[in-house]
Scaffold this active site. Structure first.
Site, PDB file in Angstrom:
ATOM      1  N   HIS A  31       5.463   6.285  -1.195  1.00  0.00           N
ATOM      2  CA  HIS A  31       5.483   6.869  -2.537  1.00  0.00           C
ATOM      3  C   HIS A  31       6.048   8.288  -2.534  1.00  0.00           C
ATOM      4  CE1 HIS A  31       1.485   8.441  -1.218  1.00  0.00           C
ATOM      5  NE2 HIS A  31       1.810   9.471  -1.977  1.00  0.00           N
ATOM      6  N   ASP A  61       2.799   1.234   1.891  1.00  0.00           N
ATOM      7  CA  ASP A  61       2.956   2.653   1.586  1.00  0.00           C
ATOM      8  C   ASP A  61       3.439   3.435   2.806  1.00  0.00           C
ATOM      9  OD1 ASP A  61       3.084   4.805  -0.118  1.00  0.00           O
ATOM     10  OD2 ASP A  61       1.009   5.408   0.192  1.00  0.00           O
ATOM     11  N   ASN A 136      -0.183  16.485   0.899  1.00  0.00           N
ATOM     12  CA  ASN A 136      -0.637  15.958   2.189  1.00  0.00           C
ATOM     13  C   ASN A 136      -0.100  14.552   2.454  1.00  0.00           C
ATOM     14  OD1 ASN A 136      -3.515  17.876   2.165  1.00  0.00           O
ATOM     15  ND2 ASN A 136      -2.451  17.483   4.100  1.00  0.00           N
ATOM     16  N   SER A 137       0.231  13.807   1.396  1.00  0.00           N
ATOM     17  CA  SER A 137       0.673  12.433   1.574  1.00  0.00           C
ATOM     18  C   SER A 137       1.861  12.368   2.519  1.00  0.00           C
ATOM     19  CB  SER A 137       1.045  11.799   0.234  1.00  0.00           C
ATOM     20  OG  SER A 137      -0.096  11.469  -0.502  1.00  0.00           O
TER      21      SER A 137
END
Length: 283
Positions: A31, A61, A136-137
């Site tokens: 994402h 993801d 942080n993703s």
């Protein structure tokens, strides 16, 4: 660890990534790079490099990029299967645009499920109380030895962070993205819900639950095989079926166009049908 600056038709965004090979492969969340073909990766030593998105898998993801220039040493992979609740973990990333941030916490729980925007569920997700914030993703979740055991992917609430695990299944996904830019999956075309089995049936099949079929897609492999709403699936290809994710785990590339046996409870009897999964389009 890299800070990613991403530009797509949706606008600009930021995220995190990790160098995972000496030839410049970076791992991040799908994402983070949705809709983008390229990103700029900035490293803690002050260098930066353009990186091309070479593969995305929204169903897990996970995404991989390849840098167009030199990169720092790769982060070694660990194995999330070795984690235990209460174990120390460290989250690295770029929360709120603050590059090179490190937060520590413990493994709060294991085996969580994470619904993705693509409509599937990521299994065996790691829950941690390490502080995670937007940005942080895509960053690494590391164990006490500095090995990468997860990819931070969501902030579920105060004191609650989730990470996609690094394990043999996700390593295969990463390898497929690097080699082919996509992941091939199989598809049956059924929807279902977990139900409790009658005691005598549970004893026969060795499980207290099964998957009751609630819908069958027209023209799907399941319809061709004669699977009907109301059937209760108890095994597929010799493996017990207890939830929808049990079937999802088996719908890998090797199942595409291969006849597999499914055992159903129908009308008071166990019935075997043979189904040939097709490739999931757009996977």
């Amino acid at each position: 660890m890299a800070s990613l600056a991403v530009r797509s038709r949706r606008g600009q965004g930021t995220g995190s990534a990790s160098v995972v090979s000496a030839d410049g492969v970076l791992l991040t969340s799908a994402h983070v790079v949705a809709g983008a073909e390229r990103a700029e990766a900035a490293f803690g030593d002050g260098t930066s490099v353009d990186a091309d998105v070479i593969g995305r898998d929204p169903l897990s993801d996970l995404a991989v990029l390849r840098a167009r220039g030199p990169v720092p040493p790769a982060v070694p992979f660990g194995d999330a299967r070795t984690l235990r609740v209460g174990q120390l973990v460290v989250a690295l990333g770029t929360p709120l645009g603050l590059a090179g941030s490190v937060t520590a916490g413990i493994v709060s729980n294991l085996g969580r499920s994470l619904p993705t925007a693509a409509g599937r569920v990521v299994d065996e997700v790691i829950q941690t109380d390490a502080a995670l914030n937007p940005g942080n993703s895509g960053g690494a979740l590391a164990d006490g030895t500095g090995r990468m055991v997860g990819v931070n992917t969501a902030v579920a609430g105060v004191g609650l962070g989730l990470a996609v695990p690094i394990n043999p299944a996700t390593r295969e996904i990463i390898d497929a993205l690097v080699a082919h830019g996509r992941v091939r999956r199989a598809w049956l075309g059924i929807a279902g819900a977990q139900v409790r089995l009658a005691p005598e049936l549970a004893e026969r099949v060795g499980s207290t639950t099964g998957l009751q079929v609630t819908g069958v897609v027209d023209g799907s492999p399941a319809e061709v095989a004669g699977i009907r709403p109301g059937d209760i699936a108890v095994s597929l290809d010799g493996t017990g079926i207890v939830t929808a994710t049990s079937i999802q785990r088996l719908m890998v590339e090797g199942a595409i166009d291969r006849e597999v046996e499914m055992t159903l409870w129908r009308g008071g009897a166990l019935v075997d049908v043979f189904v040939v999964p097709r490739e999931l389009s757009g996977s």
